[in-house]
Scaffold this active site. Structure first.
Site, PDB file in Angstrom:
ATOM      1  N   LYS A 237       0.641  16.034  14.252  1.00 21.71           N
ATOM      2  CA  LYS A 237       0.298  16.415  13.365  1.00 21.71           C
ATOM      3  C   LYS A 237       0.147  17.904  12.774  1.00 21.71           C
ATOM      4  O   LYS A 237      -0.581  18.307  14.137  1.00 21.71           O
ATOM      5  CB  LYS A 237      -0.361  15.160  12.698  1.00 21.71           C
ATOM      6  CG  LYS A 237       0.647  14.198  12.612  1.00 21.71           C
ATOM      7  CD  LYS A 237      -1.021  12.794  12.034  1.00 21.71           C
ATOM      8  CE  LYS A 237      -0.506  11.061  12.329  1.00 21.71           C
ATOM      9  NZ  LYS A 237       1.349  11.166  11.321  1.00 21.71           N
ATOM     10  N   ARG A 311       4.780   1.748  14.736  1.00 20.32           N
ATOM     11  CA  ARG A 311       6.478   0.155  15.004  1.00 20.32           C
ATOM     12  C   ARG A 311       6.238   0.156  16.386  1.00 20.32           C
ATOM     13  O   ARG A 311       6.489  -0.979  16.646  1.00 20.32           O
ATOM     14  CB  ARG A 311       7.739   1.098  14.091  1.00 20.32           C
ATOM     15  CG  ARG A 311       8.451   2.283  15.239  1.00 20.32           C
ATOM     16  CD  ARG A 311       9.186   2.834  13.921  1.00 20.32           C
ATOM     17  NE  ARG A 311       8.750   3.460  12.805  1.00 20.32           N
ATOM     18  CZ  ARG A 311       8.676   4.532  11.843  1.00 20.32           C
ATOM     19  NH1 ARG A 311      10.506   4.125  12.076  1.00 20.32           N
ATOM     20  NH2 ARG A 311       8.796   5.270  10.738  1.00 20.32           N
TER      21      ARG A 311
END
Length: 457
Positions: A237, A311
């Site tokens: 990020k 996920r």
């Protein structure tokens, strides 16, 4: 949040009268001549968010007038715990806010302060309420404060082992049993994606399981995403994107707090709480884009993006949950920025494979002023996660429908016969607002507790 207190016989509490412009003339008639002059000189117009302290003849505080918006009863008094002088207050019967429960709840939520690393500057104003109302609201306030505390705590003090400690303390308080799979135990127990995401951190990944209740009752499984810090992995990020990633365990915080409410209320369920807890870090053995991981369910997943890690860990946990043939699975996750782009920071996105269940949660949220918003499991979008190497990928090239494709990814790990609800939650306030201080936030917690009480009463 202990700024709600039980009203005691003979207790002196300063009345708080809620007003809007339409109610101001009637209020003025009830005041003394001196108070009317004070009202006029103060130019108080009952604008929403405004307050006026009225003295008595001796100069002591006699009454508080608060301008409110009747359309937002929950947050109407949310700023008062901090803005009023220390002391005891009570809601005046003459106020325009008809729902005492909501007004008191908002007042108390506004009194939250995170004080682990610095002391509170001063004592807060307290609101005296009927003992029965206090007994009803205190568990909700305690649960909301827990979520806020856990999310606000920096990762150094809220890593995977600390999440396990929080679950252990919760279980001890209610007689629940805790089990953990840590580090390479995850591989032996067939939780390969939890291990793959968390293996690069110096803090071992783990799956936390809490069990409570009687075997004769329907099984309820709560699952919470416990990414204690998310660097993005090798798909690193940016600095701005990483700054608040201590909050990426917000789903776990919600599942923990809801489990606590279920156990405290002694709902007739056989509860299982599952928290896959990891740090998504960068090191020599970090999960790489392009790898293929065979999940617990036997489905092979190509890693398109290591920043779509939530996920991955939830997939193994949901597969394990489904093996228990539960009556219902609910998962909470700070899963996608796409949900925030679509709905903003205040509305958690709600998905479900049973429309009746989804609608029941939405109705409970509306009644509790704890809103969610439904998004569809639009199955044609599964193609966006196609892989030429594996059964599917964890992400894809398209930026379209990111919250939906993430939910569709999770759905692959839930048995079709099992009712399932998924919440994509922000768990955060970007700025201070009445009742909602900046930082960690409980969103949809009251809605889900109300829903579960209705379903399992």
């Amino acid at each position: 949040m202990s700024n709600l207190i039980a009203m005691r016989r003979g207790q002196h509490a300063v009345p708080i009268e809620s007003l809007d412009a339409a109610a101001l003339p009637a209020c003025r008639k009830r005041l003394t001549a001196a108070q009317r002059r004070w009202l006029q000189s103060s130019d108080f117009s009952a604008r929403a968010g405004s307050t006026l302290l009225l003295p008595d003849a001796g100069g002591k505080l006699a009454r508080v007038l608060v301008g409110v918006d009747r359309a937002e009863p929950l947050w109407a008094l949310g700023a008062l715990a901090h803005s009023l002088p220390e002391g005891d207050y009570a809601l005046a019967v003459a106020g325009v806010l008809g729902d005492t429960r909501l007004a008191a709840l908002g007042f108390a939520l506004g009194g939250y302060r995170y004080t682990r690393y610095r002391k509170a500057p001063r004592a807060l104003a307290r609101l005296a309420v009927a003992p029965a109302l206090l007994a009803e609201l205190q568990p909700l306030l305690d649960a909301a404060a827990q979520v806020r505390d856990w999310v606000n705590t920096p990762t150094e003090d809220m890593g995977p082992a600390d999440l396990a400690a929080a679950a252990r303390a919760l279980g001890k308080a209610h007689g629940a049993k805790l089990r953990e799979w840590v580090g390479d135990e995850l591989l032996a127990a067939q939780f390969p994606t939890i291990h793959a995401v968390g293996r690069a951190s110096h803090r071992a990944p783990r799956l936390i399981e809490l069990r409570w209740g009687k075997s004769k009752h329907p099984r309820l499984v709560l699952v919470g995403k416990g990414v204690c810090f998310d660097t993005g992995g090798l798909n690193l990020k940016s600095g701005d994107g990483m700054r608040w990633m201590k909050k990426d365990m917000g789903g776990a915080a919600h599942a923990l707090a809801l489990a606590g409410l279920v156990m405290q209320a002694r709902l007739p369920v056989r509860l299982t709480l599952l928290i896959p807890a990891v740090e998504n870090a960068v090191s020599g053995n970090a999960l790489r884009p392009g790898e293929v991981v065979t999940t617990r369910s036997g489905q092979a997943v190509e890693i398109d993006n290591t920043d779509a890690e939530g996920r991955l860990i939830l997939g193994d946990a949901l597969a394990y949950a489904g093996e228990q043939q539960p009556d219902l699975i609910i998962d909470f996750a700070t899963l996608t920025g796409a949900a925030r782009v679509a709905l903003g920071p205040d509305l958690p996105a709600l998905f479900g494979n049973r429309s009746a269940l989804r609608d029941a949660v939405l109705a409970a949220g509306e009644a509790e002023h704890d809103a969610l918003w439904p998004l569809p499991l639009w199955r044609p979008y599964r193609r966006m996660l196609d892989s030429h190497l594996a059964d599917f990928a964890n992400s894809g090239a398209s930026r379209h429908a990111g919250a939906i494709t993430a939910a569709l990814y999770l759905e692959r790990f839930v048995p079709e016969a099992t009712p399932w609800l998924h919440v994509d939650v922000y768990a955060w306030n970007d700025a201070d607002r009445p009742g909602r201080p900046r930082g960690g936030e409980a969103q949809s917690l009251r809605a889900f507790f109300a829903f579960l009480r209705q379903r399992y009463s």
